[in-house]
Design a protein around this motif. Structure first.
Motif, mmCIF file in Angstrom:
data_model
loop_
_atom_site.group_PDB
_atom_site.id
_atom_site.type_symbol
_atom_site.label_atom_id
_atom_site.label_comp_id
_atom_site.label_asym_id
_atom_site.label_seq_id
_atom_site.Cartn_x
_atom_site.Cartn_y
_atom_site.Cartn_z
ATOM 1 N N VAL A 78 42.264 7.541 -5.521
ATOM 2 C CA VAL A 78 43.050 6.985 -5.245
ATOM 3 C C VAL A 78 41.772 6.438 -3.693
ATOM 4 N N LEU A 79 41.536 7.397 -3.067
ATOM 5 C CA LEU A 79 41.822 6.830 -2.232
ATOM 6 C C LEU A 79 39.736 6.297 -1.743
ATOM 7 N N LEU A 80 38.701 6.830 -2.669
ATOM 8 C CA LEU A 80 37.629 6.128 -3.430
ATOM 9 C C LEU A 80 38.128 4.686 -3.509
ATOM 10 N N GLN A 81 39.210 4.780 -4.657
ATOM 11 C CA GLN A 81 39.121 3.186 -5.149
ATOM 12 C C GLN A 81 39.972 2.398 -3.616
ATOM 13 N N GLU A 82 40.655 2.809 -3.200
ATOM 14 C CA GLU A 82 40.354 1.551 -1.904
ATOM 15 C C GLU A 82 40.057 1.323 -1.285
ATOM 16 N N LEU A 83 39.509 2.735 -0.953
ATOM 17 C CA LEU A 83 37.929 2.149 0.174
ATOM 18 C C LEU A 83 36.915 1.339 -0.630
ATOM 19 N N TRP A 84 36.964 1.165 -1.931
ATOM 20 C CA TRP A 84 35.920 0.701 -2.731
ATOM 21 C C TRP A 84 36.749 -0.597 -2.247
ATOM 22 N N LYS A 85 37.641 -1.087 -2.723
ATOM 23 C CA LYS A 85 38.705 -2.033 -3.057
ATOM 24 C C LYS A 85 38.248 -2.819 -1.374
ATOM 25 N N VAL A 86 38.277 -2.307 -0.898
ATOM 26 C CA VAL A 86 38.675 -2.953 1.070
ATOM 27 C C VAL A 86 37.254 -2.937 1.196
ATOM 28 N N GLY A 87 36.110 -2.633 0.938
ATOM 29 C CA GLY A 87 34.848 -3.008 1.953
ATOM 30 C C GLY A 87 34.378 -4.218 1.130
ATOM 31 N N ASN A 88 33.464 -4.426 1.874
ATOM 32 C CA ASN A 88 33.153 -5.127 1.951
ATOM 33 C C ASN A 88 31.451 -5.464 0.742
ATOM 34 N N GLU A 89 30.512 -6.236 0.174
ATOM 35 C CA GLU A 89 29.168 -5.752 -0.346
ATOM 36 C C GLU A 89 28.247 -4.469 -0.163
ATOM 37 N N GLU A 90 28.312 -4.780 1.972
ATOM 38 C CA GLU A 90 27.430 -3.713 2.255
ATOM 39 C C GLU A 90 27.820 -2.390 2.048
ATOM 40 N N GLU A 91 29.601 -2.398 2.469
ATOM 41 C CA GLU A 91 29.878 -1.288 3.001
ATOM 42 C C GLU A 91 30.097 -0.398 1.578
ATOM 43 N N GLN A 92 30.312 -1.619 0.105
ATOM 44 C CA GLN A 92 31.143 -1.015 -1.157
ATOM 45 C C GLN A 92 28.837 -0.116 -1.627
ATOM 46 N N HIS A 93 27.924 -0.884 -1.134
ATOM 47 C CA HIS A 93 26.879 -0.562 -1.309
ATOM 48 C C HIS A 93 26.347 0.862 -0.238
ATOM 49 N N LYS A 94 26.407 1.006 0.450
ATOM 50 C CA LYS A 94 26.582 2.009 1.851
ATOM 51 C C LYS A 94 27.889 3.083 0.682
ATOM 52 N N LEU A 95 29.302 3.237 0.248
ATOM 53 C CA LEU A 95 29.428 3.891 0.074
ATOM 54 C C LEU A 95 28.894 4.962 -1.399
ATOM 55 N N ALA A 96 28.336 3.620 -2.537
ATOM 56 C CA ALA A 96 28.277 4.086 -3.443
ATOM 57 C C ALA A 96 26.440 4.820 -3.640
ATOM 58 N N HIS A 97 25.628 4.902 -2.062
ATOM 59 C CA HIS A 97 24.650 5.694 -1.951
ATOM 60 C C HIS A 97 25.145 7.287 -1.526
ATOM 61 N N MET A 98 26.655 7.182 -0.231
ATOM 62 C CA MET A 98 27.153 8.422 0.025
ATOM 63 C C MET A 98 27.856 8.469 -1.580
ATOM 64 N N LEU A 99 27.964 8.217 -2.835
ATOM 65 C CA LEU A 99 28.982 9.040 -4.071
ATOM 66 C C LEU A 99 27.217 10.012 -4.352
ATOM 67 N N VAL A 100 26.619 8.999 -4.425
ATOM 68 C CA VAL A 100 25.193 9.654 -5.183
ATOM 69 C C VAL A 100 24.983 11.353 -4.096
ATOM 70 N N LYS A 101 24.275 10.583 -2.600
ATOM 71 C CA LYS A 101 24.172 11.862 -1.943
ATOM 72 C C LYS A 101 25.615 12.597 -2.392
ATOM 73 N N LEU A 102 27.005 12.455 -2.482
ATOM 74 C CA LEU A 102 28.090 14.046 -2.838
ATOM 75 C C LEU A 102 27.901 14.292 -4.254
ATOM 76 N N ALA A 103 27.153 13.827 -4.953
ATOM 77 C CA ALA A 103 27.443 14.511 -6.159
ATOM 78 C C ALA A 103 25.897 15.120 -6.877
ATOM 79 N N LYS A 104 24.810 14.661 -5.723
ATOM 80 C CA LYS A 104 23.942 15.155 -6.779
ATOM 81 C C LYS A 104 23.586 17.075 -6.303
#
Length: 104
Positions: A78-104
């Motif tokens: 729920v938190l990830l989805q809410e962050l994704w929805k409120v983020g602009n493209e740049e913020e979503q891109h940074k969140l995607a990078h953080m998700l990649v790092k989190l899952a490595k």
């Protein structure tokens, strides 16, 4: 074996679209399973020669699809989805990078 041209963000989006709904919800049901699932997909991408930027772009496609088409299965999602929805493209891109790092 796959070539590097096949490892694209569009392939990631196509894979998610083609997943059986029950399979997708099983992956999303438990956040640790979700992270493990992401880790496995990232490992495959790395073996196919994808760099971190390509992995993040793939993660963006998947996250965008999930945010628009699925219901979160736990508080973390729920938190990830809410962050994704409120983020602009740049913020979503940074969140995607953080998700990649989190899952490595």
């Amino acid at each position: 074996m796959f070539n590097n041209n096949e490892a694209t963000p569009n392939k990631a989006e196509e894979t998610v679209r083609n997943m059986d709904n029950s399979e997708m919800y099983n992956k999303l049901e438990n956040f640790n399973e979700f992270k493990s699932y992401l880790h496995n997909k990232i490992s495959v991408g790395e073996k196919l020669g994808m760099n971190e930027e390509q992995l993040a772009k793939s993660a963006e496609k998947v996250a965008d699809y999930l945010a628009k088409n699925t219901e979160p299965q736990n508080r973390e999602e729920v938190l990830l989805q809410e962050l994704w929805k409120v983020g602009n493209e740049e913020e979503q891109h940074k969140l995607a990078h953080m998700l990649v790092k989190l899952a490595k």
